[in-house]
Design a protein around this motif. Structure first.
Motif, PDB file in Angstrom:
ATOM      1  N   GLY A  75       0.796  -1.224   0.000  1.00 52.28           N
ATOM      2  CA  GLY A  75       0.000   0.000   0.000  1.00 52.28           C
ATOM      3  C   GLY A  75       0.824   1.267   0.000  1.00 52.28           C
ATOM      4  N   LEU A  76       2.032   1.223   0.566  1.00 48.61           N
ATOM      5  CA  LEU A  76       2.893   2.399   0.574  1.00 48.61           C
ATOM      6  C   LEU A  76       3.344   2.747  -0.844  1.00 48.61           C
ATOM      7  N   ALA A  77       3.735   1.736  -1.599  1.00 43.84           N
ATOM      8  CA  ALA A  77       4.131   1.966  -2.990  1.00 43.84           C
ATOM      9  C   ALA A  77       2.943   2.434  -3.821  1.00 43.84           C
ATOM     10  N   LEU A  78       1.768   1.854  -3.574  1.00 45.80           N
ATOM     11  CA  LEU A  78       0.570   2.285  -4.298  1.00 45.80           C
ATOM     12  C   LEU A  78       0.217   3.733  -3.986  1.00 45.80           C
ATOM     13  N   ALA A  79       0.343   4.116  -2.717  1.00 45.73           N
ATOM     14  CA  ALA A  79       0.058   5.502  -2.335  1.00 45.73           C
ATOM     15  C   ALA A  79       0.968   6.460  -3.096  1.00 45.73           C
ATOM     16  N   ARG A  80       2.242   6.122  -3.149  1.00 41.16           N
ATOM     17  CA  ARG A  80       3.212   6.958  -3.875  1.00 41.16           C
ATOM     18  C   ARG A  80       2.884   7.002  -5.366  1.00 41.16           C
ATOM     19  N   GLN A  81       2.522   5.855  -5.936  1.00 37.98           N
ATOM     20  CA  GLN A  81       2.163   5.794  -7.352  1.00 37.98           C
ATOM     21  C   GLN A  81       0.951   6.680  -7.639  1.00 37.98           C
ATOM     22  N   LEU A  82      -0.074   6.602  -6.798  1.00 37.69           N
ATOM     23  CA  LEU A  82      -1.266   7.430  -7.005  1.00 37.69           C
ATOM     24  C   LEU A  82      -0.924   8.911  -6.909  1.00 37.69           C
ATOM     25  N   GLU A  83      -0.051   9.256  -5.965  1.00 41.94           N
ATOM     26  CA  GLU A  83       0.370  10.657  -5.809  1.00 41.94           C
ATOM     27  C   GLU A  83       1.028  11.179  -7.076  1.00 41.94           C
ATOM     28  N   GLN A  84       1.831  10.344  -7.711  1.00 44.04           N
ATOM     29  CA  GLN A  84       2.578  10.761  -8.892  1.00 44.04           C
ATOM     30  C   GLN A  84       1.764  10.701 -10.176  1.00 44.04           C
ATOM     31  N   GLU A  85       0.759   9.819 -10.236  1.00 46.76           N
ATOM     32  CA  GLU A  85       0.073   9.577 -11.505  1.00 46.76           C
ATOM     33  C   GLU A  85      -1.345  10.124 -11.589  1.00 46.76           C
ATOM     34  N   VAL A  86      -1.969  10.441 -10.473  1.00 49.73           N
ATOM     35  CA  VAL A  86      -3.369  10.874 -10.498  1.00 49.73           C
ATOM     36  C   VAL A  86      -3.433  12.317 -10.001  1.00 49.73           C
ATOM     37  N   PRO A  87      -3.730  13.261 -10.895  1.00 48.54           N
ATOM     38  CA  PRO A  87      -3.703  14.674 -10.516  1.00 48.54           C
ATOM     39  C   PRO A  87      -4.656  15.042  -9.374  1.00 48.54           C
ATOM     40  N   ASP A  88      -5.804  14.449  -9.333  1.00 52.51           N
ATOM     41  CA  ASP A  88      -6.797  14.772  -8.312  1.00 52.51           C
ATOM     42  C   ASP A  88      -7.127  13.504  -7.526  1.00 52.51           C
ATOM     43  N   ARG A  89      -6.086  12.869  -7.004  1.00 54.46           N
ATOM     44  CA  ARG A  89      -6.279  11.584  -6.335  1.00 54.46           C
ATOM     45  C   ARG A  89      -7.057  11.763  -5.034  1.00 54.46           C
ATOM     46  N   PRO A  90      -7.731  10.702  -4.616  1.00 52.57           N
ATOM     47  CA  PRO A  90      -8.435  10.770  -3.331  1.00 52.57           C
ATOM     48  C   PRO A  90      -7.437  10.861  -2.176  1.00 52.57           C
ATOM     49  N   ALA A  91      -7.944  11.203  -1.015  1.00 50.77           N
ATOM     50  CA  ALA A  91      -7.123  11.157   0.192  1.00 50.77           C
ATOM     51  C   ALA A  91      -6.672   9.713   0.407  1.00 50.77           C
ATOM     52  N   VAL A  92      -5.506   9.545   1.043  1.00 51.05           N
ATOM     53  CA  VAL A  92      -4.944   8.216   1.251  1.00 51.05           C
ATOM     54  C   VAL A  92      -4.554   8.043   2.714  1.00 51.05           C
ATOM     55  N   HIS A 106       5.070   8.771   5.381  1.00 54.37           N
ATOM     56  CA  HIS A 106       5.372  10.158   4.992  1.00 54.37           C
ATOM     57  C   HIS A 106       5.941  10.192   3.568  1.00 54.37           C
ATOM     58  N   TRP A 107       6.859   9.291   3.272  1.00 59.00           N
ATOM     59  CA  TRP A 107       7.446   9.204   1.930  1.00 59.00           C
ATOM     60  C   TRP A 107       6.375   8.944   0.872  1.00 59.00           C
ATOM     61  N   SER A 108       5.391   8.125   1.221  1.00 55.72           N
ATOM     62  CA  SER A 108       4.355   7.745   0.257  1.00 55.72           C
ATOM     63  C   SER A 108       3.368   8.864  -0.025  1.00 55.72           C
ATOM     64  N   ARG A 109       3.428   9.943   0.776  1.00 53.98           N
ATOM     65  CA  ARG A 109       2.540  11.109   0.673  1.00 53.98           C
ATOM     66  C   ARG A 109       1.120  10.821   1.160  1.00 53.98           C
ATOM     67  N   ALA A 110       0.981   9.820   2.005  1.00 51.66           N
ATOM     68  CA  ALA A 110      -0.328   9.524   2.593  1.00 51.66           C
ATOM     69  C   ALA A 110      -0.706  10.627   3.576  1.00 51.66           C
ATOM     70  N   GLU A 111      -1.981  10.945   3.615  1.00 53.82           N
ATOM     71  CA  GLU A 111      -2.466  11.965   4.542  1.00 53.82           C
ATOM     72  C   GLU A 111      -2.668  11.423   5.962  1.00 53.82           C
ATOM     73  N   GLY A 112      -2.739  10.099   6.098  1.00 49.76           N
ATOM     74  CA  GLY A 112      -2.957   9.525   7.415  1.00 49.76           C
ATOM     75  C   GLY A 112      -2.417   8.117   7.510  1.00 49.76           C
ATOM     76  N   THR A 113      -2.275   7.648   8.745  1.00 50.15           N
ATOM     77  CA  THR A 113      -1.852   6.273   8.996  1.00 50.15           C
ATOM     78  C   THR A 113      -2.726   5.666  10.085  1.00 50.15           C
ATOM     79  N   LEU A 114      -2.923   4.383   9.966  1.00 44.35           N
ATOM     80  CA  LEU A 114      -3.588   3.590  10.995  1.00 44.35           C
ATOM     81  C   LEU A 114      -2.685   2.408  11.306  1.00 44.35           C
ATOM     82  N   PRO A 115      -2.473   2.130  12.594  1.00 48.40           N
ATOM     83  CA  PRO A 115      -1.663   0.963  12.937  1.00 48.40           C
ATOM     84  C   PRO A 115      -2.468  -0.320  12.780  1.00 48.40           C
ATOM     85  N   LEU A 116      -1.752  -1.399  12.463  1.00 47.73           N
ATOM     86  CA  LEU A 116      -2.343  -2.731  12.451  1.00 47.73           C
ATOM     87  C   LEU A 116      -2.032  -3.394  13.773  1.00 47.73           C
ATOM     88  N   PRO A 117      -2.944  -4.110  14.383  1.00 51.32           N
ATOM     89  CA  PRO A 117      -4.343  -4.260  13.980  1.00 51.32           C
ATOM     90  C   PRO A 117      -5.107  -2.943  14.150  1.00 51.32           C
TER      91      PRO A 117
END
Length: 141
Positions: A75-92, A106-117
């Protein structure tokens, strides 16, 4: 928020994990209405990175919750990919299993994090905050 204190329009939240149990845990922890002024939520489940990209490209997603532990595409790589490829991407929001991985979020540009579980006491509040923030963002044209 909607005028006169009425609940906001429904929001679509995408949850991505290669594990069905993780997707279910997120949906259960957040619920159908994370706050009185947010939702109700419609859930879109994705088990592969390609499904996430297709769903986001299709539009209508307000928030993506992406499992940083998913395989083979995390999901971290996907978040970064969406940041770079989708101009108006949803919040992540990314799910992280280890607190030291917070820097990767932070590197992935996600707006938030949730710990597992996923904690059902904190997850709804974070999701509601992210959806409120996303609703206030100006659209990219």
């Amino acid at each position: 928020m909607s005028p006169a204190g009425t609940p906001d329009a429904p929001a679509t939240v995408l949850v991505y994990s290669s594990r069905a149990a993780t997707r279910e845990a997120v949906r259960t922890a957040v619920g159908r209405r994370p706050a009185p002024d947010v939702g109700p939520l419609t859930w879109v489940e994705c088990a592969t990175g390609d499904e996430v990209v297709a769903a986001v490209d299709g539009g209508g997603i307000a928030l993506c919750i992406l499992d940083g532990e998913a395989q083979p595409t995390g999901g971290l790589a996907l978040a970064r990919q969406l940041e770079q490829e989708v101009p108006d991407r949803p919040a992540v929001c990314v799910l992280i299993a280890r607190q030291p991985d917070h820097w990767l979020a932070h590197w992935s540009r996600a707006e938030g994090t949730l710990p597992l579980p996923v904690d059902p006491l904190t997850a709804p509040g974070l999701v509601a905050d992210l959806l409120r923030s996303a609703a206030r963002r100006p659209a990219v044209r």
